[in-house]
Design a protein around this motif. Structure first.
Motif, PDB file in Angstrom:
ATOM      1  N   VAL A  25       0.867  -1.175   0.000  1.00 25.45           N
ATOM      2  CA  VAL A  25       0.000   0.000   0.000  1.00 25.45           C
ATOM      3  C   VAL A  25       0.903   1.223   0.000  1.00 25.45           C
ATOM      4  CG1 VAL A  25      -1.765   1.279   1.251  1.00 25.45           C
ATOM      5  CG2 VAL A  25      -1.779  -1.224   1.301  1.00 25.45           C
ATOM      6  N   PRO A  26       0.764   2.096  -1.003  1.00 26.29           N
ATOM      7  CA  PRO A  26       1.606   3.293  -1.045  1.00 26.29           C
ATOM      8  C   PRO A  26       1.064   4.366  -0.101  1.00 26.29           C
ATOM      9  CG  PRO A  26       0.127   3.262  -2.910  1.00 26.29           C
ATOM     10  CD  PRO A  26      -0.115   1.986  -2.148  1.00 26.29           C
ATOM     11  N   ASN A  27       1.487   5.595  -0.287  1.00 31.34           N
ATOM     12  CA  ASN A  27       0.978   6.706   0.515  1.00 31.34           C
ATOM     13  C   ASN A  27      -0.517   6.880   0.285  1.00 31.34           C
ATOM     14  OD1 ASN A  27       3.604   7.187   1.256  1.00 31.34           O
ATOM     15  ND2 ASN A  27       3.886   8.915  -0.115  1.00 31.34           N
ATOM     16  N   VAL A  28      -1.202   7.300   1.324  1.00 31.79           N
ATOM     17  CA  VAL A  28      -2.613   7.662   1.224  1.00 31.79           C
ATOM     18  C   VAL A  28      -2.686   9.164   1.432  1.00 31.79           C
ATOM     19  CG1 VAL A  28      -4.889   7.434   2.297  1.00 31.79           C
ATOM     20  CG2 VAL A  28      -3.424   5.424   2.058  1.00 31.79           C
ATOM     21  N   ARG A  29      -3.343   9.860   0.497  1.00 32.60           N
ATOM     22  CA  ARG A  29      -3.509  11.309   0.619  1.00 32.60           C
ATOM     23  C   ARG A  29      -4.976  11.617   0.867  1.00 32.60           C
ATOM     24  NH1 ARG A  29      -1.617  14.790  -4.235  1.00 32.60           N
ATOM     25  NH2 ARG A  29      -3.245  13.581  -5.251  1.00 32.60           N
TER      26      ARG A  29
END
Length: 88
Positions: A25-29
């Motif tokens: 899971v990458p960054n969540v913005r």
């Protein structure tokens, strides 16, 4: 949520790996937007958790700035690596 006379945003949900392979899971913005779709507040949250096929990652964000609460018309949650989020 309204606590007394103060608005508090609690953003909660889950991210599911629907592929047959492990995925990170990458960054969540998260961004709060006004009626013209202009950002009022935003923050990137690094996650970097590896999910197995079908696995779910729950998230809950409670430290959201509420000074703009009266102007918020939408909340946008987006995912991507730093460069991907930069160009969106």
């Amino acid at each position: 949520v309204v606590a007394g006379s103060k608005t508090k945003f609690i953003l909660a949900g889950s991210i599911r790996n629907q592929s047959n392979a492990n995925r990170v899971v990458p960054n969540v913005r998260v961004s709060l937007r006004d009626k013209a779709n202009q950002p009022l507040w935003g923050r990137d949250y690094p996650v970097a958790v590896e999910l197995k096929a079908g696995e779910v990652y729950p998230f809950r964000i409670t430290n959201v700035e509420t000074v703009f609460a009266g102007n918020v018309t939408s909340i946008v949650v987006d995912m991507g690596h730093s460069l991907q989020l930069l160009v969106r």
